[in-house]
Every structure is written in C-alpha cells, then in structure tokens.
Design a protein around this motif. Structure first.
Motif, PDB file in Angstrom:
ATOM      1  N   GLN A 105       1.012  -1.327  -0.304  1.00  0.00           N
ATOM      2  CA  GLN A 105       0.308  -0.166   0.111  1.00  0.00           C
ATOM      3  C   GLN A 105       0.531   1.365   0.041  1.00  0.00           C
ATOM      4  OE1 GLN A 105      -3.297   0.165  -0.018  1.00  0.00           O
ATOM      5  NE2 GLN A 105      -2.745  -1.957  -0.567  1.00  0.00           N
ATOM      6  N   LEU A 106       1.650   0.816   0.709  1.00  0.00           N
ATOM      7  CA  LEU A 106       2.990   2.446   1.103  1.00  0.00           C
ATOM      8  C   LEU A 106       3.767   2.801  -0.455  1.00  0.00           C
ATOM      9  CD1 LEU A 106       4.533   4.754   2.528  1.00  0.00           C
ATOM     10  CD2 LEU A 106       5.999   3.032   3.088  1.00  0.00           C
ATOM     11  N   LEU A 107       4.460   1.268  -1.027  1.00  0.00           N
ATOM     12  CA  LEU A 107       4.477   1.966  -3.144  1.00  0.00           C
ATOM     13  C   LEU A 107       3.155   2.365  -3.456  1.00  0.00           C
ATOM     14  CD1 LEU A 107       6.450  -1.883  -2.954  1.00  0.00           C
ATOM     15  CD2 LEU A 107       7.152   0.699  -3.189  1.00  0.00           C
ATOM     16  N   LEU A 108       2.431   1.238  -3.754  1.00  0.00           N
ATOM     17  CA  LEU A 108       1.347   2.296  -4.481  1.00  0.00           C
ATOM     18  C   LEU A 108       0.796   3.639  -4.255  1.00  0.00           C
ATOM     19  CD1 LEU A 108      -1.339  -1.012  -4.088  1.00  0.00           C
ATOM     20  CD2 LEU A 108       0.164  -0.061  -6.241  1.00  0.00           C
ATOM     21  N   ALA A 109       0.811   3.990  -3.318  1.00  0.00           N
ATOM     22  CA  ALA A 109       0.882   5.427  -2.850  1.00  0.00           C
ATOM     23  C   ALA A 109       1.505   6.746  -2.848  1.00  0.00           C
ATOM     24  CB  ALA A 109       0.536   5.776  -1.184  1.00  0.00           C
ATOM     25  N   LEU A 110       3.009   5.652  -3.219  1.00  0.00           N
ATOM     26  CA  LEU A 110       4.621   6.782  -3.654  1.00  0.00           C
ATOM     27  C   LEU A 110       4.333   6.736  -5.041  1.00  0.00           C
ATOM     28  CD1 LEU A 110       7.093   5.268  -0.871  1.00  0.00           C
ATOM     29  CD2 LEU A 110       6.076   7.634  -0.869  1.00  0.00           C
ATOM     30  N   TRP A 111       4.386   4.986  -5.600  1.00  0.00           N
ATOM     31  CA  TRP A 111       3.843   5.454  -6.703  1.00  0.00           C
ATOM     32  C   TRP A 111       2.900   6.956  -7.344  1.00  0.00           C
ATOM     33  CZ3 TRP A 111       6.929   4.123 -10.564  1.00  0.00           C
ATOM     34  CH2 TRP A 111       6.748   4.185 -11.930  1.00  0.00           C
ATOM     35  N   VAL A 143      -2.714  -1.987 -12.632  1.00  0.00           N
ATOM     36  CA  VAL A 143      -2.232  -2.326 -13.985  1.00  0.00           C
ATOM     37  C   VAL A 143      -1.263  -0.628 -14.323  1.00  0.00           C
ATOM     38  CG1 VAL A 143      -3.529  -1.760 -16.657  1.00  0.00           C
ATOM     39  CG2 VAL A 143      -3.793  -3.802 -15.607  1.00  0.00           C
ATOM     40  N   GLU A 144      -2.892   0.214 -13.399  1.00  0.00           N
ATOM     41  CA  GLU A 144      -2.268   1.812 -13.364  1.00  0.00           C
ATOM     42  C   GLU A 144      -1.208   2.118 -12.662  1.00  0.00           C
ATOM     43  OE1 GLU A 144      -6.721   3.479 -12.209  1.00  0.00           O
ATOM     44  OE2 GLU A 144      -7.144   2.919 -13.858  1.00  0.00           O
ATOM     45  N   HIS A 145      -0.750   1.328 -11.341  1.00  0.00           N
ATOM     46  CA  HIS A 145      -0.054   1.956 -10.587  1.00  0.00           C
ATOM     47  C   HIS A 145       1.183   0.134 -10.472  1.00  0.00           C
ATOM     48  CE1 HIS A 145      -2.701   4.270  -9.305  1.00  0.00           C
ATOM     49  NE2 HIS A 145      -3.881   3.352  -8.258  1.00  0.00           N
ATOM     50  N   LEU A 146       1.510  -0.173 -11.385  1.00  0.00           N
ATOM     51  CA  LEU A 146       2.666  -1.780 -10.891  1.00  0.00           C
ATOM     52  C   LEU A 146       3.270  -1.891 -11.990  1.00  0.00           C
ATOM     53  CD1 LEU A 146       1.556  -3.268  -7.564  1.00  0.00           C
ATOM     54  CD2 LEU A 146       3.262  -1.388  -7.304  1.00  0.00           C
ATOM     55  N   LEU A 147       2.674  -1.570 -12.862  1.00  0.00           N
ATOM     56  CA  LEU A 147       3.050  -1.536 -14.580  1.00  0.00           C
ATOM     57  C   LEU A 147       4.053  -1.077 -14.889  1.00  0.00           C
ATOM     58  CD1 LEU A 147       2.037  -4.571 -15.987  1.00  0.00           C
ATOM     59  CD2 LEU A 147       0.913  -3.502 -17.246  1.00  0.00           C
ATOM     60  N   HIS A 148       4.868  -0.968 -14.830  1.00  0.00           N
ATOM     61  CA  HIS A 148       5.950   0.203 -15.048  1.00  0.00           C
ATOM     62  C   HIS A 148       7.522  -0.532 -15.255  1.00  0.00           C
ATOM     63  CE1 HIS A 148       7.686  -0.220 -11.149  1.00  0.00           C
ATOM     64  NE2 HIS A 148       6.507   0.439 -10.004  1.00  0.00           N
ATOM     65  N   PRO A 149       7.775   0.031 -15.995  1.00  0.00           N
ATOM     66  CA  PRO A 149       9.599  -0.415 -16.492  1.00  0.00           C
ATOM     67  C   PRO A 149      10.100  -0.629 -15.250  1.00  0.00           C
ATOM     68  CG  PRO A 149       9.354   1.687 -17.599  1.00  0.00           C
ATOM     69  CD  PRO A 149       8.414   1.382 -16.705  1.00  0.00           C
ATOM     70  N   GLN A 150      10.631  -2.158 -15.255  1.00  0.00           N
ATOM     71  CA  GLN A 150      11.631  -3.043 -14.066  1.00  0.00           C
ATOM     72  C   GLN A 150      12.819  -1.480 -13.707  1.00  0.00           C
ATOM     73  OE1 GLN A 150      11.435  -5.883 -12.648  1.00  0.00           O
ATOM     74  NE2 GLN A 150      12.245  -5.505 -11.384  1.00  0.00           N
ATOM     75  N   ASP A 151      13.606  -1.823 -12.490  1.00  0.00           N
ATOM     76  CA  ASP A 151      14.007  -1.888 -11.379  1.00  0.00           C
ATOM     77  C   ASP A 151      15.043  -2.210 -11.780  1.00  0.00           C
ATOM     78  OD1 ASP A 151      16.355  -0.181 -10.193  1.00  0.00           O
ATOM     79  OD2 ASP A 151      14.949   0.387  -8.662  1.00  0.00           O
ATOM     80  N   PRO A 152      15.802  -2.131 -12.760  1.00  0.00           N
ATOM     81  CA  PRO A 152      17.473  -2.996 -12.691  1.00  0.00           C
ATOM     82  C   PRO A 152      18.226  -3.091 -11.221  1.00  0.00           C
ATOM     83  CG  PRO A 152      17.580  -1.156 -14.349  1.00  0.00           C
ATOM     84  CD  PRO A 152      16.549  -0.514 -13.027  1.00  0.00           C
ATOM     85  N   THR A 153      17.919  -2.722 -10.600  1.00  0.00           N
ATOM     86  CA  THR A 153      18.301  -2.702  -9.009  1.00  0.00           C
ATOM     87  C   THR A 153      17.414  -4.053  -8.127  1.00  0.00           C
ATOM     88  OG1 THR A 153      18.135  -0.332  -8.338  1.00  0.00           O
ATOM     89  CG2 THR A 153      19.930  -0.555  -9.663  1.00  0.00           C
ATOM     90  N   SER A 154      16.424  -3.722  -8.596  1.00  0.00           N
ATOM     91  CA  SER A 154      15.535  -4.483  -7.306  1.00  0.00           C
ATOM     92  C   SER A 154      15.885  -6.608  -7.515  1.00  0.00           C
ATOM     93  CB  SER A 154      14.192  -4.657  -8.075  1.00  0.00           C
ATOM     94  OG  SER A 154      13.566  -3.303  -7.970  1.00  0.00           O
ATOM     95  N   LEU A 155      16.189  -6.521  -6.521  1.00  0.00           N
ATOM     96  CA  LEU A 155      15.794  -7.816  -6.457  1.00  0.00           C
ATOM     97  C   LEU A 155      14.508  -8.567  -6.886  1.00  0.00           C
ATOM     98  CD1 LEU A 155      18.001  -8.193  -3.557  1.00  0.00           C
ATOM     99  CD2 LEU A 155      18.530  -8.768  -5.494  1.00  0.00           C
ATOM    100  N   GLY A 156      14.637 -10.267  -6.926  1.00  0.00           N
ATOM    101  CA  GLY A 156      13.997 -10.597  -7.593  1.00  0.00           C
ATOM    102  C   GLY A 156      12.197 -10.779  -6.856  1.00  0.00           C
ATOM    103  N   GLY A 165       5.291  -5.471 -17.734  1.00  0.00           N
ATOM    104  CA  GLY A 165       5.874  -4.581 -17.520  1.00  0.00           C
ATOM    105  C   GLY A 165       7.083  -4.542 -18.354  1.00  0.00           C
ATOM    106  N   ALA A 166       8.047  -3.836 -18.996  1.00  0.00           N
ATOM    107  CA  ALA A 166       9.332  -3.382 -20.083  1.00  0.00           C
ATOM    108  C   ALA A 166      10.071  -3.796 -18.358  1.00  0.00           C
ATOM    109  CB  ALA A 166       9.503  -2.301 -20.618  1.00  0.00           C
ATOM    110  N   GLY A 167      10.671  -4.805 -19.201  1.00  0.00           N
ATOM    111  CA  GLY A 167      12.297  -4.956 -18.116  1.00  0.00           C
ATOM    112  C   GLY A 167      11.955  -5.782 -16.948  1.00  0.00           C
ATOM    113  N   SER A 168      10.182  -6.766 -17.196  1.00  0.00           N
ATOM    114  CA  SER A 168      10.233  -7.637 -16.056  1.00  0.00           C
ATOM    115  C   SER A 168      10.454  -9.097 -17.399  1.00  0.00           C
ATOM    116  CB  SER A 168       8.513  -7.159 -16.162  1.00  0.00           C
ATOM    117  OG  SER A 168       8.051  -7.955 -16.719  1.00  0.00           O
ATOM    118  N   GLY A 169      10.720  -9.992 -15.859  1.00  0.00           N
ATOM    119  CA  GLY A 169      10.863 -11.565 -16.897  1.00  0.00           C
ATOM    120  C   GLY A 169      10.688 -12.291 -15.438  1.00  0.00           C
TER     121      GLY A 169
END
Length: 276
Positions: free
Chosen positions: A15-21, A128-141, A183-187
């Motif tokens: 919920q915090l991540l959604l609010a910040l995004w 779709v509206e809040h988490l479907l964004h390009p992957q951060d290369p530094t994020s862990l799985g 999103g782009a860069g995810s997998g």
C-alpha cells in the motif's frame, strides 16, 4: 516472523509503494490503439532492453503435427507462426477491454525470483495503473511483483474461451492456461518444468533457453534484467543460451525440463499453455 504477520507486513508495504508511485507518476491519457492494444505508454525511465543480435531458435510456419513430434517436441524449442487465428482474443486483451472486463477482479501477483512462494492479492486495475511500470534494474526478484500464472479460471473463463491454443498435444498430457501482463524489463528468471507453449499477444518477449543437462549460471534472487546486464556479457560463446525474441502473434514451444528465463522488452500481454 509468523506467516500471517509476514503477509500483513507485505500488504502494508505494498500500500505504501502504491501511494508513493501514485504521487510520483502523473496520470497520462491512454493512447489510441496503434497495434499495441494501448499498452505501450513509454516515457522517461523506460527500460532500454534490446533484442538479441541473432535469433538461435528456428521459426516455422505451417508446421505439421508429424514434423512437430519428429523434430521438436522432445528435442529443441521452436517458434510457431500462423497456426491459429487469435485476432478475437487479441482484441479482448487490449488495455481498455481488459480493464473494463476484469478491472475489479482480484489477481494474485508473484515475486519474480526462482524459488518464491510469496503472493500478493490486488485488484487488476490497481496492478495495471500503479505497478505496471518499467523494471528497476537494481530491484531484487523478491521485491518485484509480477502477474502471471495464478489465474482464477472461472473468473477469467469469458476471456479464455476465445483463445485458440496451438493445435499440438503430447500423449498423456493435459493443457492448462497461464495468462499474464507485465511491464518492460520484467520477466521470470531461470527455472524449468514440463513442456509448453507461450504466445505473445501484445509486446515482445525475449527468451533464454538451456537444455536440461546444462544448468545456467544465475542467482535465484536476481531478476532476468540483472542477469542480462551482469552475467550474460561475461559468458563465453559456448556458454550462451539459445535465445530469441518472440513477437506478437508468435508462439514459442519449449520441451520438457528445459531451463528458460524470460524478459519482456515492452509492456507485454501473454498466455502460456502448459502440458502436464
């Protein structure tokens, strides 16, 4: 920490991540469908991920069942073209139509690491509206949430009934669908299971594949994007995987127990048919 406490903490963090995004990213109008179903909403920070230099997976159009069994079913991957007409299914998978039909449906997100059981439930529209964004290369799985596989089949049946899977089956197996949007860069990082087909509906999906006897070098909590940037460049030619980018409308078949990892080059909609 007890499992219940972990889920509550995960929910609070989500919920915090959604609010910040929501605060960080201004709302953008949905572009008209120019062949991408309204999914490609590129902007600053979009993942710059390229296709491979040379596709190492054979493409076949109008493949017969006997050829499939003889040359590919038990031995090597193949990309299938023009075997089915999924234009109706594709139209129903546009951003506008999926949100209209399933926006209020709860979807189960998985973390994008190899050995993970953490799941998060969320409304499809919020994903779709809040988490479907390009992957951060530094994020862990284990910090990367991804919608694929955990479909409520009764709830999504009105969509799946319009899908025509590849007309090939293997003796003694049954088929199960796995639908996703990412999103782009995810997998999904390297893993293996039984044989299956994976079709790209919108976007592009780059695949990396190794035969069962050749275990790839990878960290189970690193994303495919991190692997591509950190490990892939140092691989000797003999250590490189089979790879190819599957385009919209194409279907990749992978045999039983083949290692594979995927990387979405764009925001992608895809459906897999697993034979188990």
């Amino acid at each position: 920490m007890p499992r219940g406490g972990g889920l509550m903490a995960s929910g609070a963090r989500l919920q915090l991540l959604l609010a910040l995004w929501t605060l960080a990213v201004p709302a953008r109008p949905v572009a008209a469908d120019a062949g991408d179903g309204g999914w490609q909403r590129r902007g600053p920070g979009a993942a710059a991920v390229a296709e491979e230099e040379r596709c190492a997976v054979e493409r076949r159009a109008d493949l017969s069942y006997s050829e499939f069994v003889q040359h590919y079913a038990f031995s090597r991957p193949v990309i299938l073209q023009r075997l089915t007409d999924n234009s109706r299914f594709r139209a129903l998978c546009s951003r506008e139509k999926l949100l209209a039909s399933f926006g209020d449906s709860v979807v189960r997100l998985s973390t994008a690491n190899t050995y993970s059981y953490r799941k998060v439930d969320l409304l499809f529209q919020e994903y779709v509206e809040h988490l479907l964004h390009p992957q951060d290369p530094t994020s862990l799985g284990n910090d990367t949430l991804y919608f694929f596989g955990d479909n409520n089949f009764s709830e999504w049946a009105s969509l799946f009934q319009h899908y025509s899977p590849p007309p090939f089956s293997l003796l003694g197996t049954t088929a199960a669908y796995s639908f996703g949007v990412a999103g782009a860069g995810s997998g999904v990082p390297f893993h293996w299971h039984g044989p299956g087909f994976s079709e790209v509906v919108y976007g592009r999906k780059r695949w990396f594949l190794y035969p069962p006897e050749k275990t790839p070098e990878f960290h189970p909590n690193k994303t495919t994007l991190a692997w591509l940037q950190d490990v892939y460049p140092a691989l000797a030619p003999s250590e490189r995987p089979l790879e190819c980018t599957v385009q919209a409308g194409e279907v990749l078949y992978f045999p039983d127990r083949w290692w594979h990892a995927t990387l979405n080059l764009d925001t992608s909609v895809f459906i897999s048919t697993f034979l188990s």
